[in-house]
Design an enzyme around this catalytic site. Structure first.
Site, mmCIF file in Angstrom:
data_model
loop_
_atom_site.group_PDB
_atom_site.id
_atom_site.type_symbol
_atom_site.label_atom_id
_atom_site.label_comp_id
_atom_site.label_asym_id
_atom_site.label_seq_id
_atom_site.Cartn_x
_atom_site.Cartn_y
_atom_site.Cartn_z
ATOM 1 N N LYS A 22 0.951 -1.022 -0.176
ATOM 2 C CA LYS A 22 0.154 -0.087 0.137
ATOM 3 C C LYS A 22 0.480 1.483 0.083
ATOM 4 O O LYS A 22 0.554 2.574 -1.042
ATOM 5 C CB LYS A 22 -0.993 0.140 1.143
ATOM 6 C CG LYS A 22 -1.418 1.348 1.681
ATOM 7 C CD LYS A 22 -2.616 0.975 3.008
ATOM 8 C CE LYS A 22 -3.047 2.510 3.453
ATOM 9 N NZ LYS A 22 -1.668 3.218 3.684
ATOM 10 N N ASN A 23 1.976 1.214 0.651
ATOM 11 C CA ASN A 23 2.800 2.838 0.728
ATOM 12 C C ASN A 23 3.879 2.680 0.167
ATOM 13 O O ASN A 23 4.451 3.937 0.207
ATOM 14 C CB ASN A 23 2.784 2.840 2.070
ATOM 15 C CG ASN A 23 2.608 2.811 3.747
ATOM 16 O OD1 ASN A 23 1.364 3.116 3.275
ATOM 17 N ND2 ASN A 23 2.884 2.154 4.654
ATOM 18 N N ARG A 93 -4.086 10.948 4.024
ATOM 19 C CA ARG A 93 -3.245 11.977 3.705
ATOM 20 C C ARG A 93 -2.436 11.831 2.060
ATOM 21 O O ARG A 93 -1.274 12.553 2.060
ATOM 22 C CB ARG A 93 -2.039 11.595 5.277
ATOM 23 C CG ARG A 93 -3.542 11.903 6.086
ATOM 24 C CD ARG A 93 -2.223 11.910 7.564
ATOM 25 N NE ARG A 93 -0.971 13.167 7.514
ATOM 26 C CZ ARG A 93 -1.215 14.194 7.425
ATOM 27 N NH1 ARG A 93 -2.200 14.880 8.307
ATOM 28 N NH2 ARG A 93 -0.209 15.198 7.296
ATOM 29 N N CYS A 117 -5.936 8.980 8.566
ATOM 30 C CA CYS A 117 -6.085 8.561 10.351
ATOM 31 C C CYS A 117 -5.875 9.629 11.214
ATOM 32 O O CYS A 117 -5.156 10.333 11.303
ATOM 33 C CB CYS A 117 -5.247 7.757 10.298
ATOM 34 S SG CYS A 117 -5.937 5.568 9.479
ATOM 35 N N ARG A 122 0.558 15.445 11.714
ATOM 36 C CA ARG A 122 2.053 14.731 10.996
ATOM 37 C C ARG A 122 1.817 16.180 9.682
ATOM 38 O O ARG A 122 1.132 16.296 8.730
ATOM 39 C CB ARG A 122 1.303 13.685 10.417
ATOM 40 C CG ARG A 122 1.466 12.153 10.462
ATOM 41 C CD ARG A 122 1.147 11.661 10.100
ATOM 42 N NE ARG A 122 0.116 11.586 9.477
ATOM 43 C CZ ARG A 122 -0.163 9.667 9.105
ATOM 44 N NH1 ARG A 122 0.186 8.734 8.577
ATOM 45 N NH2 ARG A 122 -2.179 9.881 9.408
ATOM 46 N N ILE A 328 6.992 7.890 17.251
ATOM 47 C CA ILE A 328 6.794 8.743 15.259
ATOM 48 C C ILE A 328 5.632 9.176 15.910
ATOM 49 O O ILE A 328 5.934 10.368 15.206
ATOM 50 C CB ILE A 328 6.445 6.831 14.379
ATOM 51 C CG1 ILE A 328 8.107 6.763 14.822
ATOM 52 C CG2 ILE A 328 5.863 8.038 12.778
ATOM 53 C CD1 ILE A 328 9.644 6.984 14.367
#
Length: 419
Positions: A22-23, A93, A117, A122, A328
């Site tokens: 996915k990323n 995002r 999310c 961020r 993170i």
């Protein structure tokens, strides 16, 4: 709204193919905007975020087709709308990633500030500051990032924090910029490297792939290519965790063990037997007991934040005390209250979750709050006594392809109900 219903107690195992990442696919999809001819992508997972990205490209005018081999073809030459509305980006995002390609290829972009999310702030200031350093004029007005540029120019950019999407956005913009761009403190995740390899396949000149310093020499044009997306290391880690929790034995195919070195070491520390080959991983937890493991999430190549929730569930049933420190995202323990409702003994102090292992979890109705929290609740349901009902599973559909089908294939008693 769909729910997942799980009857706990099954021992999971067998063989499973891992989907495309996915990323990795999301930035590669938007990077197709940079090409001057058709891009063909394979190993594309069927996910909500992928569907949203395809809709986004189609809205901007790109031609989208799927051939008989399920390869996705993108014709970026027809892109004629450079505005991305809030309706398309409010749940994802990664939509901010269209900013760099649009500026580099078309000289303008109007992009709604992104959603996604609710796992922490961020900020996109690193994206904007980097593009400004490359000569873009950028304003934020009425919820939109409005950016223009003639031709972006190379710049020396030090990112004051490691950011995956920031690195990707600036790398894509720099690919067509005039001159050389140096990105320091760049993210090193495999998904970032996959994007760089994709850009180089199109004709970009990117050096230092996989390191914290990227050197990008801008070129005049990029060509369309055929490209296969890397496998999803987080999906792989999640299914390994399911086998570990249920004392099972699973072999994953179409996976890159090199992307999971830090995670595999933690599985071994938790008591699992791990074996790997070029494109497979086997985890054997038969007749073995879970051991508690301490974890600190850090940027790649250290332990990933996207595997934190899964290991936290493993710690709930491991005998002894363990600590998980999240460095993170500041809001990434939202699954903990749901696990406590199932009988877990977890206390939170700031960004540290301390777990005292318990003998069992009890099935109940729980609520998913984000993508990886959803995965952790499925894992908990697999080992809980009785029935677990997971609500708001649209979160998990953003990042796990055919999740109930794959778990069922491993032997889980899981079904999706439309409500």
């Amino acid at each position: 709204m769909d729910t997942l219903v799980i009857q706990g107690g099954a021992i999971l195992g067998g063989e499973l193919d891992i989907s495309g990442a996915k990323n990795a696919v999301l930035p590669i999809l938007v990077a197709s905007i940079l090409a001057d001819s058709t891009v063909t992508l394979t190993n594309i997972p069927h996910l909500r975020d992928v569907t949203t990205s395809i809709e986004l490209l189609a809205t901007m005018g790109a031609g989208i087709t799927v051939d008989e081999k399920l390869a996705l073809e993108i014709d970026p030459t027809t892109v004629n709308l450079f505005e991305v509305p809030y309706e398309l980006v409010k749940t994802m995002r990664a939509s901010i990633l269209v900013l760099g390609p649009l500026l580099a290829r078309h000289g303008e972009a109007r992009v709604s500030l992104p959603g996604g999310c609710a796992i922490g702030s961020r900020p996109v200031n690193i994206h904007l500051d980097g593009l400004r350093a490359m000569g873009a004029d950028i304003k934020v007005e009425k919820g939109f990032i409005v950016a223009t540029a003639n031709r972006l120019k190379g710049a020396h950019i030090f990112m004051d924090m490691v950011t995956v999407t920031g690195t990707e956005n600036l790398m894509m913009a720099a690919a067509l910029a005039q001159g050389v761009t140096i990105l320091e403190n760049a993210a090193r995740e495999p998904e970032v490297s996959d994007l760089a390899h994709f850009l180089n396949a199109m004709g970009a000149q990117i050096e230092g792939i996989g390191t914290s310093t990227l050197r990008i020499t801008g070129v005049e044009r990029l060509n369309g290519v055929a490209y296969r997306v890397i496998p999803d290391r987080i999906e792989a880690g999640t299914y390994l965790a399911a086998a570990a929790l249920t004392q099972g034995d699973v072999t994953l195919r179409q996976v890159d063990p090199g992307h999971l070195e830090a995670v595999l070491l933690k599985f071994e520390e938790a008591g699992a037997l791990i074996d790997t080959g070029h494109d497979w991983i086997r985890l054997d937890m038969r007749n073995r007991l879970l051991k508690p493991v301490n974890i600190v999430t850090m940027p790649y190549p250290a332990f990933p934040t996207d595997m934190q929730a899964q290991f936290l569930v493993m710690n709930t049933l491991a005998k002894g005390v363990s600590h998980v420190k999240e460095t993170i995202f500041e809001n990434r323990f939202m699954h903990v209250p749901e696990l406590v409702r199932m009988g877990a003994n977890i206390t939170i102090d700031g960004n540290v979750a301390m777990t005292q292992g318990v003998s069992k979890l009890i099935g109940t109705s729980v609520m998913a709050t984000d993508l990886r929290a959803s995965a952790s609740l499925i894992l908990a349901g697999l080992v809980a006594e009785g029935e677990t009902v997971i609500n708001r599973v649209y979160h998990i559909d953003r990042g796990y392809e055919r999740v109930e089908e794959k778990f069922h294939r491993m032997g889980a008693n899981i079904q999706r109900l439309a409500t």
